[in-house]
Enzyme design. Structure first.
Site, PDB file in Angstrom:
ATOM      1  N   GLU A 147       0.851  -1.187   0.000  1.00 46.25           N
ATOM      2  CA  GLU A 147       0.000   0.000   0.000  1.00 46.25           C
ATOM      3  C   GLU A 147       0.890   1.241   0.000  1.00 46.25           C
ATOM      4  O   GLU A 147       0.451   2.321   0.352  1.00 46.25           O
ATOM      5  CB  GLU A 147      -0.978  -0.009   1.168  1.00 46.25           C
ATOM      6  CG  GLU A 147      -0.372  -0.152   2.533  1.00 46.25           C
ATOM      7  CD  GLU A 147      -1.433  -0.192   3.631  1.00 46.25           C
ATOM      8  OE1 GLU A 147      -2.238   0.734   3.711  1.00 46.25           O
ATOM      9  OE2 GLU A 147      -1.420  -1.175   4.402  1.00 46.25           O
ATOM     10  N   CYS A 166      -3.454  -3.569   4.400  1.00 49.83           N
ATOM     11  CA  CYS A 166      -2.525  -4.560   4.966  1.00 49.83           C
ATOM     12  C   CYS A 166      -2.915  -5.996   4.642  1.00 49.83           C
ATOM     13  O   CYS A 166      -2.256  -6.940   5.085  1.00 49.83           O
ATOM     14  CB  CYS A 166      -2.423  -4.379   6.478  1.00 49.83           C
ATOM     15  SG  CYS A 166      -1.946  -2.727   6.933  1.00 49.83           S
ATOM     16  N   HIS A 186      -2.131  -9.766  12.012  1.00 52.01           N
ATOM     17  CA  HIS A 186      -1.635  -8.494  11.506  1.00 52.01           C
ATOM     18  C   HIS A 186      -1.240  -7.657  12.726  1.00 52.01           C
ATOM     19  O   HIS A 186      -1.997  -7.552  13.696  1.00 52.01           O
ATOM     20  CB  HIS A 186      -2.725  -7.787  10.692  1.00 52.01           C
ATOM     21  CG  HIS A 186      -2.372  -6.366  10.392  1.00 52.01           C
ATOM     22  ND1 HIS A 186      -1.176  -6.016   9.821  1.00 52.01           N
ATOM     23  CD2 HIS A 186      -3.035  -5.192  10.624  1.00 52.01           C
ATOM     24  CE1 HIS A 186      -1.119  -4.703   9.704  1.00 52.01           C
ATOM     25  NE2 HIS A 186      -2.233  -4.173  10.185  1.00 52.01           N
TER      26      HIS A 186
HETATM   27  N1  CAA Z   1       1.770   4.185  30.234  1.00 49.72           N
HETATM   28  C1  CAA Z   1       1.244   3.025  29.777  1.00 49.72           C
HETATM   29  N2  CAA Z   1       0.253   2.953  28.830  1.00 49.72           N
HETATM   30  C2  CAA Z   1      -0.203   4.115  28.346  1.00 49.72           C
HETATM   31  C3  CAA Z   1       0.292   5.368  28.774  1.00 49.72           C
HETATM   32  C4  CAA Z   1       1.310   5.386  29.750  1.00 49.72           C
HETATM   33  N3  CAA Z   1       1.854   6.515  30.197  1.00 49.72           N
HETATM   34  N4  CAA Z   1      -0.360   6.320  28.081  1.00 49.72           N
HETATM   35  C5  CAA Z   1      -1.247   5.700  27.269  1.00 49.72           C
HETATM   36  N5  CAA Z   1      -1.145   4.379  27.411  1.00 49.72           N
HETATM   37  C6  CAA Z   1      -1.867   3.319  26.704  1.00 49.72           C
HETATM   38  C7  CAA Z   1      -3.351   3.617  26.558  1.00 49.72           C
HETATM   39  O1  CAA Z   1      -4.070   3.249  27.708  1.00 49.72           O
HETATM   40  C8  CAA Z   1      -3.676   2.747  25.350  1.00 49.72           C
HETATM   41  O2  CAA Z   1      -3.752   1.410  25.723  1.00 49.72           O
HETATM   42  P1  CAA Z   1      -5.169   0.654  25.706  1.00 49.72           P
HETATM   43  O3  CAA Z   1      -5.727   0.825  24.326  1.00 49.72           O
HETATM   44  O4  CAA Z   1      -4.802  -0.765  26.005  1.00 49.72           O
HETATM   45  O5  CAA Z   1      -5.977   1.325  26.761  1.00 49.72           O
HETATM   46  C9  CAA Z   1      -2.440   2.854  24.480  1.00 49.72           C
HETATM   47  O6  CAA Z   1      -1.392   3.294  25.361  1.00 49.72           O
HETATM   48  C10 CAA Z   1      -2.562   3.858  23.353  1.00 49.72           C
HETATM   49  O7  CAA Z   1      -3.014   5.055  23.925  1.00 49.72           O
HETATM   50  P2  CAA Z   1      -4.098   5.938  23.161  1.00 49.72           P
HETATM   51  O8  CAA Z   1      -5.245   5.083  22.714  1.00 49.72           O
HETATM   52  O9  CAA Z   1      -4.404   7.135  23.990  1.00 49.72           O
HETATM   53  O10 CAA Z   1      -3.200   6.368  21.926  1.00 49.72           O
HETATM   54  P3  CAA Z   1      -3.517   7.331  20.733  1.00 49.72           P
HETATM   55  O11 CAA Z   1      -4.979   7.599  20.619  1.00 49.72           O
HETATM   56  O12 CAA Z   1      -2.601   8.505  20.842  1.00 49.72           O
HETATM   57  O13 CAA Z   1      -3.037   6.452  19.502  1.00 49.72           O
HETATM   58  C11 CAA Z   1      -3.693   4.820  17.863  1.00 49.72           C
HETATM   59  C12 CAA Z   1      -3.338   5.067  19.321  1.00 49.72           C
HETATM   60  C13 CAA Z   1      -5.002   5.490  17.563  1.00 49.72           C
HETATM   61  C14 CAA Z   1      -3.813   3.344  17.585  1.00 49.72           C
HETATM   62  C15 CAA Z   1      -2.573   5.437  16.979  1.00 49.72           C
HETATM   63  O14 CAA Z   1      -1.361   4.794  17.254  1.00 49.72           O
HETATM   64  C16 CAA Z   1      -2.888   5.327  15.506  1.00 49.72           C
HETATM   65  O15 CAA Z   1      -3.628   6.133  14.943  1.00 49.72           O
HETATM   66  N6  CAA Z   1      -2.276   4.323  14.831  1.00 49.72           N
HETATM   67  C17 CAA Z   1      -2.476   4.090  13.411  1.00 49.72           C
HETATM   68  C18 CAA Z   1      -3.745   3.299  13.157  1.00 49.72           C
HETATM   69  C19 CAA Z   1      -3.633   1.861  13.585  1.00 49.72           C
HETATM   70  O16 CAA Z   1      -2.550   1.309  13.761  1.00 49.72           O
HETATM   71  N7  CAA Z   1      -4.784   1.183  13.747  1.00 49.72           N
HETATM   72  C20 CAA Z   1      -4.786  -0.225  14.100  1.00 49.72           C
HETATM   73  C21 CAA Z   1      -5.993  -0.952  13.505  1.00 49.72           C
HETATM   74  S1  CAA Z   1      -6.082  -0.640  11.742  1.00 49.72           S
HETATM   75  C22 CAA Z   1      -4.911  -1.683  11.088  1.00 49.72           C
HETATM   76  O17 CAA Z   1      -4.523  -2.638  11.684  1.00 49.72           O
HETATM   77  C23 CAA Z   1      -4.355  -1.361   9.723  1.00 49.72           C
HETATM   78  C24 CAA Z   1      -3.008  -0.742   9.861  1.00 49.72           C
HETATM   79  O18 CAA Z   1      -1.998  -1.435   9.809  1.00 49.72           O
HETATM   80  C25 CAA Z   1      -2.926   0.689  10.082  1.00 49.72           C
END
Ligand code: CAA
Length: 386
Positions: free
Chosen positions: A79, A111, A233
């Site tokens: 992709e 993916c 994945h």
């Molecule tokens: N200590 C320990 N853990 C902490 C922490 C700290 N100080 N601060 C936050 N965390 C934890 C949170 O609790 C959370 O864990 P849980 O979900 O288990 O509760 C984790 O860290 C992530 O925190 P947030 O949800 O607040 O993080 P975010 O909103 O800033 O970002 C995300 C997370 C949205 C996945 C971001 O990384 C993102 O946009 N990623 C790209 C999209 C993606 O990967 N999606 C996955 C499914 S889609 C897919 O699989 C296709 C692909 O390849 C993209």
């Protein structure tokens, strides 16, 4: 006839960023990346390394001259395409000097693309048992500086040789797919980086898994306890762990076993980052090369997910002697990558190739890697194989 993965190889760029340094630069608690996402490093590609060079390098590592004569199809799942028309597989075909009477194509569905390639390869071998198919998953996952997905970026390629009587994994005929027309992660042509509805994407990943697994159980009669390990994945490692927990919650013994194997299956993903369509197969490679518990005959369950969304559950079992077809020192090699400061990562990963009005690349950096983009002339990418 038994069909499956005969050889598997991997290539990553030679630069790495430590996520503790990224956390500090972005004023984020490092435990969010280390424990919250279960990620510790990301592979960083310079402009001279793209899906063609990484794919060619991964394939070159596993192919013999005889394989190159027997391959009659090359499928690249990606992709992060470098051309809207010409398939990366055609460049790779040329670089690797594969049998000229071959079909070379590129498949896209986020993916999930390389899994579609694997299934297509299996169908092809069933009709042509003496041929071999090269399936490559090659991607550069880039979300942008200080974006929500920044800590989940990565780069790399997996190459798999698919054949009859394979040496590593025999694929079963038990695939169950699901398609959902959703906008969780997408990249319109006019955008440099993907658009992501992050939380929604994580929910869809898990919901597609639980609903497809229910259908898989109904159709095949198989239970989670039948599997020695599960490869998923891995957009970031915590997502895969949550997937296992979602379908194994009612069977604590199986959950514990699958969680132990999962730790072995993310050794490489944790330090490479997301490689999109290859990440499920990088996880499989990590499991094979880091688990002391697996044995021939063990069943492995795979969950492939591509945003948009298409997913597939399928399985296979390990072939006797599979251990002889691996590279046990891979972790050591990955640990030799050149570490980058955050400033150097920003400059290297987000550099864009400048092309003048005649279509000539301007000041393209020199790259001494075995496969590299060395020029753009008249808008044509020029690759070099050492
Ligand atoms: N200590 C320990 N853990 C902490 C922490 C700290 N100080 N601060 C936050 N965390 C934890 C949170 O609790 C959370 O864990 P849980 O979900 O288990 O509760 C984790 O860290 C992530 O925190 P947030 O949800 O607040 O993080 P975010 O909103 O800033 O970002 C995300 C997370 C949205 C996945 C971001 O990384 C993102 O946009 N990623 C790209 C999209 C993606 O990967 N999606 C996955 C499914 S889609 C897919 O699989 C296709 C692909 O390849 C993209």
């Amino acid at each position: 006839m038994n069909i499956g993965i005969d050889k598997i190889g991997f290539a990553a760029p030679n630069y790495v960023l430590d996520l503790a340094d990224l956390a500090q630069a972005r004023n984020i608690d490092p435990n969010k990346f280390k424990l919250g996402l279960l990620q510790s490093q990301m592979a960083v590609a310079p402009v001279t390394q793209d899906i063609v060079t990484l794919g060619a390098q991964a394939a070159q590592a596993i192919l013999s001259e005889k394989d190159k004569e027997q391959i009659d199809m090359i499928i690249v799942g990606t992709e992060s395409s470098i051309d809207q028309s010409k398939a990366a597989a055609v460049f790779i075909h040329g670089l690797l000097d594969i049998n000229p009477f071959a079909r070379s194509i590129e498949i896209k569905e986020a993916c999930y693309g390389a899994t579609a390639g694997l299934i297509l390869a299996k169908t092809h071998i069933a009709q042509h048992p003496n041929s071999k198919v090269l399936v490559i998953a090659s991607d550069i996952a880039k979300y942008g500086i200080a974006s929500a997905g920044e800590a989940t970026q990565g780069a790399g390629a997996i190459a798999m040789l698919i054949s009859a009587d394979p040496s590593i994994l025999i694929l079963h005929n038990d695939s169950v797919c699901q398609t959902r027309d959703i906008m969780d992660f997408w990249r319109p042509n006019e955008d440099k980086y993907p658009r992501v509805n992050g939380k929604f994407s994580t929910e869809q990943y898990t919901d597609c898994l639980t609903t497809t697994f229910a259908e898989y159980q109904k159709r095949t009669g198989k239970k989670l306890a039948d599997f020695a390990a599960m490869c998923l994945h891995i957009p970031f490692s915590k997502q895969g762990l949550k997937g296992i927990q979602a379908i194994a919650q009612e069977d604590s013994k199986t959950l514990n076993r699958l969680t132990e194997r999962f730790q072995e299956a993310i050794v490489y993903n944790k330090i490479v980052g997301n490689i999109y369509t290859g990440s499920i197969f990088l996880s499989f490679l990590s499991l094979l090369e880091n688990s002391q518990s697996l044995k021939a005959g063990d069943n492995i369950l795979f969950y492939s997910y591509g945003s948009g969304a298409v997913c597939e559950l399928f399985s296979g079992h390990l072939v006797s002697g599979y251990q002889q077809h691996l590279q046990p020192d891979r972790l050591h090699t990955l640990n030799q990558r050149t570490p980058l400061t955050v400033e150097a990562y920003e400059a290297l990963f987000f550099e864009e190739i400048q092309v003048d009005e005649t279509g000539q690349a301007v000041d393209l950096p020199v790259d001494e890697t075995d496969f590299a983009l060395v020029d753009i002339q008249d808008h044509k990418r020029v690759y070099r194989k050492k």
